[in-house]
Design a protein around this motif. Structure first.
Motif, mmCIF file in Angstrom:
data_model
loop_
_atom_site.group_PDB
_atom_site.id
_atom_site.type_symbol
_atom_site.label_atom_id
_atom_site.label_comp_id
_atom_site.label_asym_id
_atom_site.label_seq_id
_atom_site.Cartn_x
_atom_site.Cartn_y
_atom_site.Cartn_z
ATOM 1 N N LEU A 1 37.058 12.470 8.332
ATOM 2 C CA LEU A 1 38.251 12.550 7.499
ATOM 3 C C LEU A 1 38.875 13.941 7.595
ATOM 4 N N ASN A 2 38.040 14.966 7.652
ATOM 5 C CA ASN A 2 38.555 16.331 7.793
ATOM 6 C C ASN A 2 39.294 16.505 9.122
ATOM 7 N N LYS A 3 38.749 15.960 10.182
ATOM 8 C CA LYS A 3 39.407 16.050 11.493
ATOM 9 C C LYS A 3 40.730 15.290 11.500
ATOM 10 N N ALA A 4 40.733 14.091 10.894
ATOM 11 C CA ALA A 4 41.959 13.292 10.882
ATOM 12 C C ALA A 4 43.076 13.992 10.118
ATOM 13 N N ILE A 5 42.732 14.660 9.024
ATOM 14 C CA ILE A 5 43.757 15.371 8.255
ATOM 15 C C ILE A 5 44.253 16.598 9.007
ATOM 16 N N ASN A 6 43.313 17.329 9.631
ATOM 17 C CA ASN A 6 43.721 18.525 10.382
ATOM 18 C C ASN A 6 44.532 18.194 11.617
ATOM 19 N N SER A 7 44.398 16.973 12.118
ATOM 20 C CA SER A 7 45.151 16.598 13.315
ATOM 21 C C SER A 7 46.602 16.241 13.016
ATOM 22 N N GLN A 8 46.957 16.128 11.738
ATOM 23 C CA GLN A 8 48.333 15.793 11.355
ATOM 24 C C GLN A 8 48.864 16.833 10.369
ATOM 25 N N PRO A 9 49.016 18.100 10.815
ATOM 26 C CA PRO A 9 49.459 19.128 9.849
ATOM 27 C C PRO A 9 50.893 18.952 9.397
ATOM 28 N N ARG A 10 51.750 18.365 10.255
ATOM 29 C CA ARG A 10 53.159 18.223 9.893
ATOM 30 C C ARG A 10 53.360 17.276 8.714
ATOM 31 N N LEU A 11 52.475 16.309 8.561
ATOM 32 C CA LEU A 11 52.623 15.351 7.450
ATOM 33 C C LEU A 11 52.405 16.026 6.099
ATOM 34 N N PHE A 12 51.570 17.049 6.053
ATOM 35 C CA PHE A 12 51.207 17.662 4.785
ATOM 36 C C PHE A 12 51.920 18.988 4.537
ATOM 37 N N LEU A 13 52.353 19.682 5.623
ATOM 38 C CA LEU A 13 52.979 20.990 5.452
ATOM 39 C C LEU A 13 54.474 20.972 5.703
ATOM 40 N N GLY A 14 54.959 20.039 6.512
ATOM 41 C CA GLY A 14 56.374 19.995 6.853
ATOM 42 C C GLY A 14 56.663 20.888 8.037
ATOM 43 N N SER A 15 57.714 20.586 8.794
ATOM 44 C CA SER A 15 58.045 21.351 9.987
ATOM 45 C C SER A 15 58.852 22.591 9.675
ATOM 46 N N ASN A 16 59.605 22.611 8.579
ATOM 47 C CA ASN A 16 60.450 23.750 8.248
ATOM 48 C C ASN A 16 60.461 23.911 6.734
ATOM 49 N N ASN A 17 60.096 25.102 6.255
ATOM 50 C CA ASN A 17 60.038 25.308 4.815
ATOM 51 C C ASN A 17 61.418 25.277 4.162
ATOM 52 N N ASN A 18 62.448 25.739 4.895
ATOM 53 C CA ASN A 18 63.792 25.750 4.323
ATOM 54 C C ASN A 18 64.378 24.353 4.236
ATOM 55 N N GLN A 19 63.865 23.446 5.064
ATOM 56 C CA GLN A 19 64.432 22.096 5.074
ATOM 57 C C GLN A 19 64.199 21.392 3.746
ATOM 58 N N ALA A 20 63.048 21.640 3.118
ATOM 59 C CA ALA A 20 62.766 21.002 1.828
ATOM 60 C C ALA A 20 63.750 21.477 0.765
ATOM 61 N N PRO B 1 51.058 11.336 -1.669
ATOM 62 C CA PRO B 1 50.202 10.356 -2.339
ATOM 63 C C PRO B 1 48.882 10.141 -1.619
ATOM 64 N N PHE B 2 48.913 10.129 -0.286
ATOM 65 C CA PHE B 2 47.647 9.966 0.431
ATOM 66 C C PHE B 2 46.760 11.195 0.275
ATOM 67 N N ALA B 3 47.365 12.388 0.218
ATOM 68 C CA ALA B 3 46.561 13.594 0.010
ATOM 69 C C ALA B 3 45.800 13.509 -1.316
ATOM 70 N N ALA B 4 46.465 12.997 -2.348
ATOM 71 C CA ALA B 4 45.776 12.809 -3.628
ATOM 72 C C ALA B 4 44.654 11.787 -3.501
ATOM 73 N N PHE B 5 44.918 10.711 -2.766
ATOM 74 C CA PHE B 5 43.902 9.673 -2.578
ATOM 75 C C PHE B 5 42.686 10.227 -1.834
ATOM 76 N N ALA B 6 42.937 10.989 -0.770
ATOM 77 C CA ALA B 6 41.830 11.545 0.011
ATOM 78 C C ALA B 6 41.042 12.578 -0.785
ATOM 79 N N SER B 7 41.741 13.413 -1.560
ATOM 80 C CA SER B 7 41.031 14.413 -2.360
ATOM 81 C C SER B 7 40.151 13.762 -3.419
ATOM 82 N N LEU B 8 40.570 12.631 -3.959
ATOM 83 C CA LEU B 8 39.741 11.924 -4.940
ATOM 84 C C LEU B 8 38.507 11.325 -4.277
#
Length: 544
Positions: free
Chosen positions: A387-406, A481-488
């Motif tokens: 699970l740790n590897k799967a999350i680390n392999s998709q950093p864009r889903l959790f961090l976003g590609s551009n901070n100003n875009q948000a 929402p998935f980050a919350a699910f995985a952390s639980l």
């Protein structure tokens, strides 16, 4: 002539109205009778199904009902049989009342009530006879004053003692019986000459009733509160395991996830952890009654009811995380199925390993043997790493590609909400849309400067719309929402250590059998070194 004709017509119209009203009332009564007959038509079958279900769920209820009926029949002989009635008199009815009040479902509850009632009656009678002996040495006026003062002092002192936590928990019923008996004997002794004889008869009949209850509870198909507490703990472990497995399966496999919010209380996920969350009062009551029970096991070991209560507290804290995990299925913002598929296998494996550990704990507790040393297998550790590897392999889903875009997306959402407000109020559209964070500040300032009556009416509609647009426009909101699910899920693994420690401590205190692969080599021991399992299977920070 015209008035007569008119009067006749009015009389006929009144008759028509009366007949019509009678027909209406008759029809309404017929409808009510039909509805009542339809409801009562299936009543016998429903009653039979309910009675059958109550007995089928726990056959001990049928046996307990028969035991109560037999006990009442036995003590009724004191009143029905002529020789016994001549010896006991009218006080024989107190034996029947004692059986109705004292005989409970479990032996511990019966012992608790029976001994409280017996000792309370004995102490009250002894004190009342002492008060009467002193009062008889004085005159009639002084006797009345002395009895009144004694009733006041004893009543106030006994009532105050009921507020002491230890006495309220263990002996509250006995104090109540003490007060009742003391006042009956003491006050009656002022007007009745043979109160001593009446008190003796009542004490004997109460003792007979308590004796019958204790014999029925301890010797004839006894139901032990300790055993009920033991089986309740096993079922709670199994229920949590089922809830976790079903929750993860539904999160990844249910095609109609948005409809899960309408599930009823018969949801298997809800049923699994509901008994755990509602178990506090039940566990404490069963533990209290188990503390009164004798050592009835084969080896006569003391029942560790306090450790069962501690384990119940740990399981409730574990169950709160399962409730939060279930809540992830009912959130307004859901992670798309395409994103969830990326993490499906490691999450299902991790939940399966947690459920497997809980099932193993439940099985070892049921068999009264220590847990297997391999209960925390390498599979749980591997599932966490995957699970740790799967999350680390998709950093864009959790961090976003551009901070100003948000920030820009939030400002655009605010500008759209402002434009919608203008269109609804005066039909004037915005000439331009700002794309920086000042748009949101401007919208808030304009809302605060507007008319108060309009503000109250518009905010109810605009604020939810603004939050909905802003949240759904953010790039990383799909994965949150998935980050919350995985952390639980990871939190469940962390809390699993505490559950294992408490189960092992329970096995050590209760002298569970030592685990062995060969049944013939199983030995019984009361001391077992505690294994340090705290966080020995969690992945270290910075590792994949």
């Amino acid at each position: 002539m015209f008035p007569k004709v008119h009067a006749g017509m009015e009389m006929k119209m009144d008759d028509v109205r009366i007949e019509g009203s009678n027909k209406t009332e008759g029809n309404s009564w017929e409808k009510h009778l039909q509805i009542f007959s339809q409801k009562t038509k299936g009543c016998p079958g429903l009653v039979w199904q309910t009675m059958w279900k109550v007995g089928h769920d726990d056959p001990r209820r049928v046996i307990h009902s028969l035991k109560v009926g037999l006990s009442l029949s036995l003590v009724s002989l004191l009143y029905l049989a002529e020789p016994l009635f001549n010896g006991m008199g009218q006080s024989a009815i107190w034996a029947v009342m004692t059986v109705v009040v004292v005989l409970e479902f479990t032996a511990g509850a019966t012992l608790c009530k029976g001994l409280n009632r017996g000792f309370g009656t004995l102490l009250a009678g002894s004190l009342a006879f002492f008060i009467e002996y002193i009062a008889n040495e004085s005159g009639k006026v002084c006797r009345a004053i002395f009895i009144g003062a004694a009733v006041f002092l004893v009543g106030a002192a006994a009532t105050y003692m009921r507020f002491v936590p230890y006495i309220k928990k263990n002996y509250d019923y006995g104090v109540v019986i003490f007060l009742l008996t003391f006042n009956l004997i003491t006050v009656s002794s002022y007007r009745v000459d043979n109160v001593l004889k009446i008190a003796h008869e009542r004490f004997y009949t109460i003792a007979i009733g308590c004796g019958v209850c204790l014999l029925m509870s301890l010797l004839i198909f006894p139901n032990w509160s300790g055993e009920d507490l033991h089986h309740s703990t096993v079922s709670k472990l199994e229920g949590l395991a089922r809830s976790i497995q079903a929750c993860v399966d539904e999160y990844f496999n249910d095609p109609n996830l948005e409809e899960t919010g309408n599930k009823s209380a018969e949801d298997p996920i809800y049923d699994g952890y509901k008994a755990v969350l509602d178990s506090k009062s039940i566990d404490e009551t069963l533990a209290l009654h188990a503390s009164w029970e004798p050592r009835h096991s084969r080896n006569c070991y003391r029942f560790p009811w306090q450790q069962y209560v501690k384990l119940g507290v740990v399981l409730r804290h574990f169950g709160y995380t399962v409730v939060a995990l279930h809540g992830c299925l009912q959130t307004e913002i859901q992670t798309p199925r395409s994103v969830r598929t990326l993490f499906k296998d490691p999450c299902i494996r991790l939940a399966g390993e947690v459920s497997k550990v809980l099932i193993e704990l439940a099985d070892s507790t049921r068999k009264r043997c220590h847990c297997s040393p391999e209960i925390l297998s390498d599979h749980l550790h591997e599932a966490l790493h995957d699970l740790n590897k799967a999350i680390n392999s998709q950093p864009r889903l959790f961090l976003g590609s551009n901070n100003n875009q948000a920030t820009n997306m939030l400002a655009i959402a605010a500008a759209h909400a402002e434009k919608h407000q203008k269109d609804q109020s005066n039909g004037v559209s915005l000439s331009s849309v700002k794309t920086d964070s000042s748009a949101l500040l401007k919208w808030k300032t304009k809302m605060a400067a507007e008319n108060r009556p309009k503000e109250a009416g518009e905010r109810k509609f605009l604020r939810p719309q603004l939050s909905k647009i802003a949240i759904t426009s953010l790039e990383f909101s799909e994965a949150l929402p998935f980050a919350a699910f995985a952390s639980l899920l990871v939190e469940l693994v962390a809390k699993l250590d505490r559950v294992i420690e408490e189960v092992e401590e329970l096995g050590r205190i209760a002298c569970f059998k030592e685990y062995n692969n060969h049944d013939e080599d199983i030995v019984v021991t009361c001391e077992r070194p505690r294994r340090n399992v705290a966080h020995n299977h969690l992945p270290s920070h910075g590792t994949d």
